[in-house]
Design a protein around this motif. Structure first.
Motif, PDB file in Angstrom:
ATOM      1  N   LEU A 139      33.507  33.263  38.194  1.00 39.23           N
ATOM      2  CA  LEU A 139      34.545  34.077  37.580  1.00 39.23           C
ATOM      3  C   LEU A 139      35.872  33.343  37.591  1.00 39.23           C
ATOM      4  O   LEU A 139      36.159  32.545  38.495  1.00 39.23           O
ATOM      5  CB  LEU A 139      34.697  35.402  38.339  1.00 39.23           C
ATOM      6  CG  LEU A 139      33.461  36.317  38.401  1.00 39.23           C
ATOM      7  CD1 LEU A 139      33.802  37.596  39.146  1.00 39.23           C
ATOM      8  CD2 LEU A 139      32.934  36.626  37.010  1.00 39.23           C
ATOM      9  N   ASP A 140      36.668  33.611  36.567  1.00 35.41           N
ATOM     10  CA  ASP A 140      38.011  33.039  36.511  1.00 35.41           C
ATOM     11  C   ASP A 140      38.906  33.710  37.540  1.00 35.41           C
ATOM     12  O   ASP A 140      38.801  34.911  37.797  1.00 35.41           O
ATOM     13  CB  ASP A 140      38.607  33.222  35.107  1.00 35.41           C
ATOM     14  CG  ASP A 140      37.862  32.411  34.055  1.00 35.41           C
ATOM     15  OD1 ASP A 140      37.212  31.421  34.426  1.00 35.41           O
ATOM     16  OD2 ASP A 140      37.936  32.787  32.874  1.00 35.41           O
ATOM     17  N   VAL A 141      39.792  32.933  38.109  1.00 30.70           N
ATOM     18  CA  VAL A 141      40.797  33.441  39.036  1.00 30.70           C
ATOM     19  C   VAL A 141      42.141  33.422  38.326  1.00 30.70           C
ATOM     20  O   VAL A 141      42.543  32.389  37.777  1.00 30.70           O
ATOM     21  CB  VAL A 141      40.860  32.604  40.325  1.00 30.70           C
ATOM     22  CG1 VAL A 141      41.924  33.149  41.268  1.00 30.70           C
ATOM     23  CG2 VAL A 141      39.500  32.576  41.019  1.00 30.70           C
ATOM     24  N   VAL A 142      42.832  34.553  38.323  1.00 26.73           N
ATOM     25  CA  VAL A 142      44.109  34.652  37.624  1.00 26.73           C
ATOM     26  C   VAL A 142      45.204  34.982  38.628  1.00 26.73           C
ATOM     27  O   VAL A 142      44.933  35.474  39.731  1.00 26.73           O
ATOM     28  CB  VAL A 142      44.064  35.727  36.511  1.00 26.73           C
ATOM     29  CG1 VAL A 142      43.016  35.380  35.467  1.00 26.73           C
ATOM     30  CG2 VAL A 142      43.779  37.103  37.114  1.00 26.73           C
ATOM     31  N   ASP A 143      46.442  34.707  38.226  1.00 26.32           N
ATOM     32  CA  ASP A 143      47.574  35.101  39.062  1.00 26.32           C
ATOM     33  C   ASP A 143      48.085  36.459  38.595  1.00 26.32           C
ATOM     34  O   ASP A 143      47.487  37.097  37.725  1.00 26.32           O
ATOM     35  CB  ASP A 143      48.671  34.030  39.021  1.00 26.32           C
ATOM     36  CG  ASP A 143      49.168  33.743  37.610  1.00 26.32           C
ATOM     37  OD1 ASP A 143      48.891  34.580  36.698  1.00 26.32           O
ATOM     38  OD2 ASP A 143      49.828  32.719  37.382  1.00 26.32           O
ATOM     39  N   ASN A 156      50.401  37.138  36.725  1.00 31.94           N
ATOM     40  CA  ASN A 156      50.814  37.100  35.314  1.00 31.94           C
ATOM     41  C   ASN A 156      49.624  37.006  34.373  1.00 31.94           C
ATOM     42  O   ASN A 156      49.788  36.775  33.183  1.00 31.94           O
ATOM     43  CB  ASN A 156      51.762  35.930  35.080  1.00 31.94           C
ATOM     44  CG  ASN A 156      53.068  36.081  35.838  1.00 31.94           C
ATOM     45  OD1 ASN A 156      53.633  37.179  35.900  1.00 31.94           O
ATOM     46  ND2 ASN A 156      53.545  35.000  36.437  1.00 31.94           N
ATOM     47  N   ASN A 157      48.437  37.140  34.941  1.00 34.68           N
ATOM     48  CA  ASN A 157      47.186  37.078  34.187  1.00 34.68           C
ATOM     49  C   ASN A 157      46.934  35.697  33.585  1.00 34.68           C
ATOM     50  O   ASN A 157      46.262  35.568  32.562  1.00 34.68           O
ATOM     51  CB  ASN A 157      47.165  38.136  33.081  1.00 34.68           C
ATOM     52  CG  ASN A 157      45.735  38.546  32.715  1.00 34.68           C
ATOM     53  OD1 ASN A 157      44.796  38.336  33.477  1.00 34.68           O
ATOM     54  ND2 ASN A 157      45.575  39.116  31.528  1.00 34.68           N
ATOM     55  N   VAL A 184      39.182  38.815  39.294  1.00 35.95           N
ATOM     56  CA  VAL A 184      39.560  38.186  40.561  1.00 35.95           C
ATOM     57  C   VAL A 184      41.000  37.696  40.452  1.00 35.95           C
ATOM     58  O   VAL A 184      41.333  36.917  39.563  1.00 35.95           O
ATOM     59  CB  VAL A 184      38.623  37.019  40.911  1.00 35.95           C
ATOM     60  CG1 VAL A 184      39.046  36.390  42.243  1.00 35.95           C
ATOM     61  CG2 VAL A 184      37.182  37.493  40.985  1.00 35.95           C
ATOM     62  N   VAL A 185      41.827  38.178  41.357  1.00 35.45           N
ATOM     63  CA  VAL A 185      43.242  37.801  41.396  1.00 35.45           C
ATOM     64  C   VAL A 185      43.454  36.850  42.572  1.00 35.45           C
ATOM     65  O   VAL A 185      42.918  37.063  43.668  1.00 35.45           O
ATOM     66  CB  VAL A 185      44.140  39.049  41.557  1.00 35.45           C
ATOM     67  CG1 VAL A 185      45.614  38.661  41.569  1.00 35.45           C
ATOM     68  CG2 VAL A 185      43.859  40.045  40.441  1.00 35.45           C
ATOM     69  N   MET A 192      53.757  48.157  39.119  1.00 32.66           N
ATOM     70  CA  MET A 192      53.278  48.671  37.835  1.00 32.66           C
ATOM     71  C   MET A 192      53.301  47.578  36.771  1.00 32.66           C
ATOM     72  O   MET A 192      52.375  47.451  35.971  1.00 32.66           O
ATOM     73  CB  MET A 192      54.141  49.858  37.407  1.00 32.66           C
ATOM     74  CG  MET A 192      53.686  50.525  36.131  1.00 32.66           C
ATOM     75  SD  MET A 192      54.579  52.071  35.822  1.00 32.66           S
ATOM     76  CE  MET A 192      56.275  51.481  35.792  1.00 32.66           C
ATOM     77  N   ASN A 193      54.337  46.762  36.776  1.00 32.16           N
ATOM     78  CA  ASN A 193      54.408  45.654  35.813  1.00 32.16           C
ATOM     79  C   ASN A 193      53.302  44.634  36.052  1.00 32.16           C
ATOM     80  O   ASN A 193      52.744  44.070  35.107  1.00 32.16           O
ATOM     81  CB  ASN A 193      55.773  44.977  35.905  1.00 32.16           C
ATOM     82  CG  ASN A 193      56.902  45.876  35.409  1.00 32.16           C
ATOM     83  OD1 ASN A 193      56.672  46.801  34.629  1.00 32.16           O
ATOM     84  ND2 ASN A 193      58.121  45.615  35.854  1.00 32.16           N
ATOM     85  N   ALA A 194      52.995  44.392  37.323  1.00 32.11           N
ATOM     86  CA  ALA A 194      51.922  43.444  37.643  1.00 32.11           C
ATOM     87  C   ALA A 194      50.581  43.965  37.145  1.00 32.11           C
ATOM     88  O   ALA A 194      49.769  43.216  36.574  1.00 32.11           O
ATOM     89  CB  ALA A 194      51.880  43.190  39.144  1.00 32.11           C
ATOM     90  N   LEU A 195      50.309  45.253  37.332  1.00 28.52           N
ATOM     91  CA  LEU A 195      49.059  45.834  36.854  1.00 28.52           C
ATOM     92  C   LEU A 195      48.987  45.824  35.333  1.00 28.52           C
ATOM     93  O   LEU A 195      47.920  45.604  34.748  1.00 28.52           O
ATOM     94  CB  LEU A 195      48.912  47.264  37.381  1.00 28.52           C
ATOM     95  CG  LEU A 195      48.734  47.419  38.898  1.00 28.52           C
ATOM     96  CD1 LEU A 195      48.652  48.898  39.265  1.00 28.52           C
ATOM     97  CD2 LEU A 195      47.507  46.680  39.390  1.00 28.52           C
ATOM     98  N   ALA A 196      50.129  46.053  34.703  1.00 27.02           N
ATOM     99  CA  ALA A 196      50.161  46.016  33.241  1.00 27.02           C
ATOM    100  C   ALA A 196      49.871  44.607  32.736  1.00 27.02           C
ATOM    101  O   ALA A 196      49.152  44.419  31.741  1.00 27.02           O
ATOM    102  CB  ALA A 196      51.514  46.502  32.743  1.00 27.02           C
ATOM    103  N   ALA A 197      50.413  43.601  33.410  1.00 24.62           N
ATOM    104  CA  ALA A 197      50.166  42.207  33.016  1.00 24.62           C
ATOM    105  C   ALA A 197      48.695  41.844  33.186  1.00 24.62           C
ATOM    106  O   ALA A 197      48.138  41.058  32.404  1.00 24.62           O
ATOM    107  CB  ALA A 197      51.050  41.267  33.834  1.00 24.62           C
TER     108      ALA A 197
END
Length: 208
Positions: free
Chosen positions: A4-8, A10-11, A125-126, A140-145
């Motif tokens: 799986l890709d791992v993102v930060d 900021n997606n 995966v974050v 909330m902004n992080a979840l939206a991203a």
């Protein structure tokens, strides 16, 4: 072995993680998942329902009229269950609804639920939930991203104060530590955000 890709936060893709095939790529056993969810919900029941029997309802114990000679049916108490406002027969009483399932069944259900989320593309995966502060707006902004969706399950290892305080007031968002995740949590949310450390821990702990 699923990769799986791992993102930060900021997606943005920052890497990949190899996960155990028997944990995140197992066959989905719906019967196991059903039993695990049913057992969890049974444990959540308060079991405080209560009805009063004839010895507990209000009312005199005096015989209402004499046994014979009135032409009426014989009756000994106003608290009789066949009378209005009388006691309840075989009504619910306080009880504990919880029961245990074999550990292998619970672990199998968790593997199936994780695999189902990966199969359906609902698990992301974050790299880490390193929020700058505990403000709800930033969380909330992080979840939206991350394009989390309306109902989100966030899974992380250990204690993350900024994350816990930031999302606790967000409707539809649930934070659960790795050791407490079960099939009910996974299936009850549209998407799952799991830290890389938590994903690796699942791969190690749930591998057969």
């Amino acid at each position: 072995m699923p990769t799986l890709d791992v993102v930060d936060l900021n997606n943005q893709k920052v890497g990949q993680v190899d996960l155990a095939d028997e944990v995140f790529g197992a066959d989905v056993n719906e019967a196991l998942i059903y039993e695990a969810v049913r057992q969890y919900q049974a444990g959540q029941r308060a079991g405080t329902h209560k009805t009063k029997v004839r010895s507990e309802v209000a009312g005199s114990g005096k015989k209402l009229w004499k046994q014979k000679g009135t032409g009426r049916a014989r009756m000994g108490s106003v608290r009789s269950p066949i009378w209005r406002h009388g006691g309840i027969v075989h009504g619910p009483q306080p009880r504990d609804y919880s029961y245990k399932l074999p550990r292998k069944m619970l672990l199998g259900a968790l593997r199936s639920a994780l695999s189902a989320k990966v199969r359906d593309g609902e698990l992301k995966v974050v790299q880490a939930f390193n929020l700058a502060d505990h403000k709800t707006r930033n969380a909330m902004n992080a979840l939206a991203a991350l394009e989390a969706g309306r109902t989100v399950l966030v899974v992380d290892n250990g204690e993350n104060r900024n994350l816990a305080l930031g999302i606790r007031n967000l409707k539809g968002v649930t934070l659960v530590p790795t050791r407490e995740v079960n099939a009910y949590h996974l299936l009850g949310h549209e998407s799952v955000l799991i830290s890389e450390a938590a994903a690796r821990k699942f791969s190690e702990a749930l591998a057969k």
